[in-house]
Write a protein that holds these residues in place. Sequence first.
Motif, mmCIF file in Angstrom:
data_model
loop_
_atom_site.group_PDB
_atom_site.id
_atom_site.type_symbol
_atom_site.label_atom_id
_atom_site.label_comp_id
_atom_site.label_asym_id
_atom_site.label_seq_id
_atom_site.Cartn_x
_atom_site.Cartn_y
_atom_site.Cartn_z
ATOM 1 N N LEU A 9 1.356 6.000 64.770
ATOM 2 C CA LEU A 9 1.099 6.650 66.063
ATOM 3 C C LEU A 9 1.103 5.636 67.201
ATOM 4 N N LEU A 10 0.491 4.468 66.942
ATOM 5 C CA LEU A 10 0.464 3.421 67.966
ATOM 6 C C LEU A 10 1.893 3.080 68.405
ATOM 7 N N PHE A 11 2.773 2.853 67.412
ATOM 8 C CA PHE A 11 4.135 2.457 67.769
ATOM 9 C C PHE A 11 4.902 3.617 68.406
ATOM 10 N N PHE A 12 4.546 4.832 68.026
ATOM 11 C CA PHE A 12 5.199 5.977 68.676
ATOM 12 C C PHE A 12 4.820 6.016 70.157
ATOM 13 N N VAL A 13 3.538 5.771 70.442
ATOM 14 C CA VAL A 13 3.086 5.761 71.845
ATOM 15 C C VAL A 13 3.816 4.642 72.615
ATOM 16 N N ILE A 14 3.948 3.467 71.974
ATOM 17 C CA ILE A 14 4.669 2.356 72.634
ATOM 18 C C ILE A 14 6.119 2.774 72.915
ATOM 19 N N GLN A 15 6.737 3.455 71.958
ATOM 20 C CA GLN A 15 8.121 3.915 72.142
ATOM 21 C C GLN A 15 8.226 4.829 73.357
ATOM 22 N N VAL A 16 7.266 5.757 73.453
ATOM 23 C CA VAL A 16 7.308 6.720 74.554
ATOM 24 C C VAL A 16 7.123 5.996 75.889
ATOM 25 N N LEU A 17 6.121 5.113 75.954
ATOM 26 C CA LEU A 17 5.831 4.448 77.235
ATOM 27 C C LEU A 17 6.976 3.541 77.670
ATOM 28 N N THR A 18 7.501 2.720 76.753
ATOM 29 C CA THR A 18 8.603 1.817 77.134
ATOM 30 C C THR A 18 9.863 2.646 77.439
ATOM 31 N N GLY A 19 10.043 3.734 76.677
ATOM 32 C CA GLY A 19 11.194 4.622 76.908
ATOM 33 C C GLY A 19 11.155 5.234 78.291
ATOM 34 N N PHE A 20 9.948 5.633 78.736
ATOM 35 C CA PHE A 20 9.795 6.226 80.075
ATOM 36 C C PHE A 20 10.343 5.279 81.150
ATOM 37 N N ILE A 21 10.047 3.982 80.989
ATOM 38 C CA ILE A 21 10.482 3.042 82.043
ATOM 39 C C ILE A 21 11.984 2.746 81.901
ATOM 40 N N LEU A 22 12.441 2.591 80.647
ATOM 41 C CA LEU A 22 13.876 2.311 80.449
ATOM 42 C C LEU A 22 14.740 3.418 81.048
ATOM 43 N N ILE A 23 14.245 4.637 80.954
ATOM 44 C CA ILE A 23 15.030 5.784 81.400
ATOM 45 C C ILE A 23 15.293 5.738 82.918
ATOM 46 N N PHE A 24 14.433 5.021 83.657
ATOM 47 C CA PHE A 24 14.661 4.904 85.110
ATOM 48 C C PHE A 24 15.926 4.107 85.421
ATOM 49 N N TRP B 219 13.816 -7.147 80.225
ATOM 50 C CA TRP B 219 14.207 -7.649 78.895
ATOM 51 C C TRP B 219 13.073 -7.477 77.881
ATOM 52 N N ILE B 220 11.818 -7.666 78.355
ATOM 53 C CA ILE B 220 10.685 -7.493 77.416
ATOM 54 C C ILE B 220 10.561 -6.015 77.053
ATOM 55 N N LEU B 221 10.718 -5.161 78.059
ATOM 56 C CA LEU B 221 10.603 -3.716 77.787
ATOM 57 C C LEU B 221 11.622 -3.285 76.734
ATOM 58 N N ARG B 222 12.880 -3.734 76.936
ATOM 59 C CA ARG B 222 13.927 -3.330 75.989
ATOM 60 C C ARG B 222 13.633 -3.907 74.600
ATOM 61 N N SER B 223 13.178 -5.163 74.594
ATOM 62 C CA SER B 223 12.899 -5.809 73.319
ATOM 63 C C SER B 223 11.728 -5.128 72.590
ATOM 64 N N VAL B 224 10.673 -4.802 73.352
ATOM 65 C CA VAL B 224 9.516 -4.132 72.717
ATOM 66 C C VAL B 224 9.959 -2.749 72.202
ATOM 67 N N PHE C 95 9.101 -1.609 63.719
ATOM 68 C CA PHE C 95 7.747 -1.598 63.147
ATOM 69 C C PHE C 95 7.372 -0.177 62.726
ATOM 70 N N MET C 96 7.724 0.797 63.589
ATOM 71 C CA MET C 96 7.341 2.184 63.298
ATOM 72 C C MET C 96 8.008 2.644 61.999
ATOM 73 N N ILE C 97 9.299 2.324 61.860
ATOM 74 C CA ILE C 97 9.998 2.799 60.658
ATOM 75 C C ILE C 97 9.522 2.049 59.411
ATOM 76 N N ALA C 98 9.250 0.753 59.566
ATOM 77 C CA ALA C 98 8.727 0.000 58.417
ATOM 78 C C ALA C 98 7.392 0.607 57.970
ATOM 79 N N LEU C 99 6.538 0.926 58.942
ATOM 80 C CA LEU C 99 5.238 1.523 58.598
ATOM 81 C C LEU C 99 5.399 2.928 58.010
ATOM 82 N N LEU C 100 6.418 3.642 58.489
ATOM 83 C CA LEU C 100 6.679 4.973 57.919
ATOM 84 C C LEU C 100 7.002 4.868 56.433
#
Length: 348
Positions: free
Chosen positions: A38-53, A77-82, A89-94
């Motif tokens: 869930l943590l990594f999913f939230v990170i995906q959503v938040l970083t995705g929100f900014i990338l989409i701009f 670059w950090i946003l894209r990398s994270v 990380f999310m898929i490995a944990l899955l």
Amino acid sequence: MSWLDERFGLSSVTQFLKNKLIPMHKHTIWSYTGSAILLFFVIQVLTGFILIFYYRPILEEANASVARIMTEVPLGWILRSVHSWSATFMIALLFVHLLSIWINKAYRRPRELTWMTGVMLFICSLLFGFTGYLLPWDDLSFSATKVGTDIPRAIPIVGEWVTKLLRGGEDVTGDTLTRFFGIHVCILPIFLLVLLAVHVYLIQKLGMSIPLESEKSKKKLKEIPFWPNFVYREAVLWLILFGVCLTVAIFFPPSLEKAADLMAPAPEGIKPEWYFLFLFQTLKIFPARLLFISGETAAVLLIFLGIVLFFFLPVIDNKPEERKGKIVRASAYLFILYALILTVWSLL
Ligand code: HEM
């Protein structure tokens, strides 16, 4: 808080969380994996929100917009990398989450639907990875998507149609890019959120499972309150995982090749993301023909059968303590061995 409580009745939620008890046993450690996903999913959503701009999902601009994110957008670059590392990380944990549940048989009655929604969440997450891979629109992602979207062709009767549906035409073109973007940022998030809501509801409703041995011996296990004791423990893990993810993202940002050329021949050694490698290698090891069907069709049908069996695992393994139950547990170890060997093989 009392203002909000009067309107939303929040105290009943906190009371529920305080009363919720987590059984402590030698497999409790695996119960931390779900919230870490869930943590990594939230990170995906938040970083995705900014990338989409900044990202532009059209053929002529996609690659350049990612290059701009990497070079001009502050901290882009950090946003894209994270975003990219957090997906890994999310898929490995899955994988860890579902394998631990498979081995411990935590899907057994009454948690069959928790498992089934989990399998769908897993497929959604893999599709997130597959559609996201194309978005930078460089040589590698373009060619890998060409190979990937060609695979459904091997399915009898509907195969051609599935490939065309995925690509938005005969070939991988700008239409495929726009389609993958829509799936990645709109369709999959909706599916994932609905599935997640059902998954988490079922977990709250049914509570955490206990090991088979403890269930049999009817021994009372030590329990701790979910809030705050268990959540504090989880928070320690979240901090560590976030720290590791951020560090890796800073030192190993994903590369960006030059924009894909639709006419250029496919580059050497096209490979999908690491989590698809074992499936990719499975397709490769099949002979060209197998009896009266092509080897690729046989492999695709076999993989499909595997997914169906996997989905219905709690129904198949309905008497976990009997011989069949032992075979199912052994099959989890065999799967790990198979996936590891084929992944390494595909890299050689
Ligand atoms: C986005 C993906 C997922 C998220 C966010 C998620 C989240 C969670 C959380 C928070 C829990 C409770 C704590 C724990 O046991 O770790 C849980 C439990 C569970 N999950 Fe998932 N999960 C996901 C995917 C999956 C997958 C892929 C499967 C299996 C195929 C699965 C099957 C289960 C089952 C059966 C339980 C109950 C375990 C028990 O009661 O001991 N989940 N999940």
